[in-house]
Design an enzyme around this catalytic site. Structure first.
Site: not given
Length: 255
Positions: A87, A141, A147, A166, A197, A201
Site C-alpha cells: 500500500d 475489463c 459498475c 465514491c 461495483c 461485476c
C-alpha cells in the site's frame, strides 16, 4: 498469485511518497503479489462493512508474507537488493499488476485477477535482479458498464472514477457529512466502504475464496459500538468516523 513486470514499464508513473527512498539503487524488476480476501458466503452473515474491511487490516498480513519472501530471495540471491511494499508504495500497483499479465483493470479502476476477481490486495517486491519478463500492457475489463450503472452516486464513468463521489470514500471522510452523503450511507447498509461495483461485476461471479489463514480466522462481518477497531481497516481514521457512521444507521432505524 503473482507476476513480474519490468521496472521501466512503471518507472514513468512512480508515486511520490517516503517509501520511494526504499527502492533499490538500480531497480530492474517488480514482483507483484495478489492477496485474496474474499471469504466463504456464510462468513458474511450480518455483514455491515465492505468485504475488504471484514478481514483484518491487510498491511500487517501482507507485509509479513512479503518480508518472508524477501528473506528467501536474499538467501538465494545475496548479491541483489529486494524491497517489499504494501500500500505505502511508490509503485502504481494496479498498473504494475496489469503489466505483469496477472489481470486487467476495471472501469471502476480496480485490478481484476482471473482467479480471485477484484477481491484482492496488492503488494510488490522491487529488485535490482533482472527477472525474465515482458510488459504485457494494461488490458481492459469486459466493459459491460454494470459498475457504471450500479454506482449509487454516479462516481464511475466510462472515462474513469471521481473519488469525491465514491461512496467508499464518503464513508471514510472525517467530520460532518452533507445530507446527501448521510443518506447515501444510510441507504447503502454499509458502515465502511462499498462493494456494489464489485458485486455486480460479472468478472467476480466465480471469484475464489481466500486461503490466507489470518484473513479467515480474524474476520468480523458485523461492526457495532463495542467492536475493537484495533487492527481493522477503519482504524486509521479513528473511532469517531466509524462511530459517526454507526450513528447514521441508528438514527435511520429510529425514524
Amino acid at each position: 498469485m503473482w507476476g513480474v513486470c519490468p521496472f521501466e514499464a512503471v518507472s514513468a508513473h512512480l508515486i511520490k511518497c517516503r517509501a520511494e527512498s526504499r527502492l533499490p539503487s538500480s531497480p530492474r524488476s517488480v514482483i507483484v503479489v495478489c492477496f485474496p480476501y474474499l471469504l466463504n458466503e456464510e462468513s458474511y452473515a450480518g455483514l455491515n462493512v465492505s468485504r475488504y474491511a471484514a478481514v483484518p487490516d491487510y498491511h500487517g498480513v501482507a507485509a509479513a508474507l512479503l518480508e518472508k519472501a524477501v528473506g528467501k530471495l536474499k538467501n538465494a540471491y545475496p548479491e541483489n537488493e529486494f524491497s517489499a511494499f504494501a500500500d505505502n508504495s511508490p509503485i502504481p500497483e494496479v498498473e504494475a499488476a496489469c503489466r505483469a499479465g496477472i489481470g486487467v483493470r476495471g472501469m471502476n479502476s480496480l485490478f481484476i485477477s482471473e482467479k480471485f476477481g477484484s477481491f484482492v490486495f496488492l503488494g510488490e517486491i522491487v529488485t535490482d535482479l533482472k527477472i525474465p519478463c515482458e510488459d504485457k500492457g494494461i488490458q481492459p475489463c469486459l466493459k459491460c458498464g454494470k459498475c457504471v450503472s450500479s454506482c449509487p452516486n454516479g462516481a464511475i464513468t466510462p472515462g474513469g472514477i471521481n473519488r469525491s463521489l465514491c461512496l467508499s470514500d464518503i464513508t471514510q471522510k472525517k467530520g460532518e457529512l452533507t445530507e446527501k452523503e448521510t443518506k447515501l450511507i444510510a441507504d447503502s447498509g454499509c458502515l465502511w466502504g462499498c462493494d456494489i461495483c464489485q458485486t455486480v461485476c460479472p468478472m467476480n461471479k466465480n471469484a475464489s475464496a481466500t486461503d490466507i489463514e489470518d484473513f479467515i480466522t480474524g474476520a468480523i462481518a458485523r461492526v457495532d459500538e463495542s467492536t475493537d477497531i484495533e487492527g481493522r481497516a477503519f482504524a486509521w481514521r479513528g473511532k469517531k468516523t466509524i462511530d459517526r457512521n454507526i450513528g447514521i444507521f441508528s438514527s435511520r432505524k429510529g425514524e
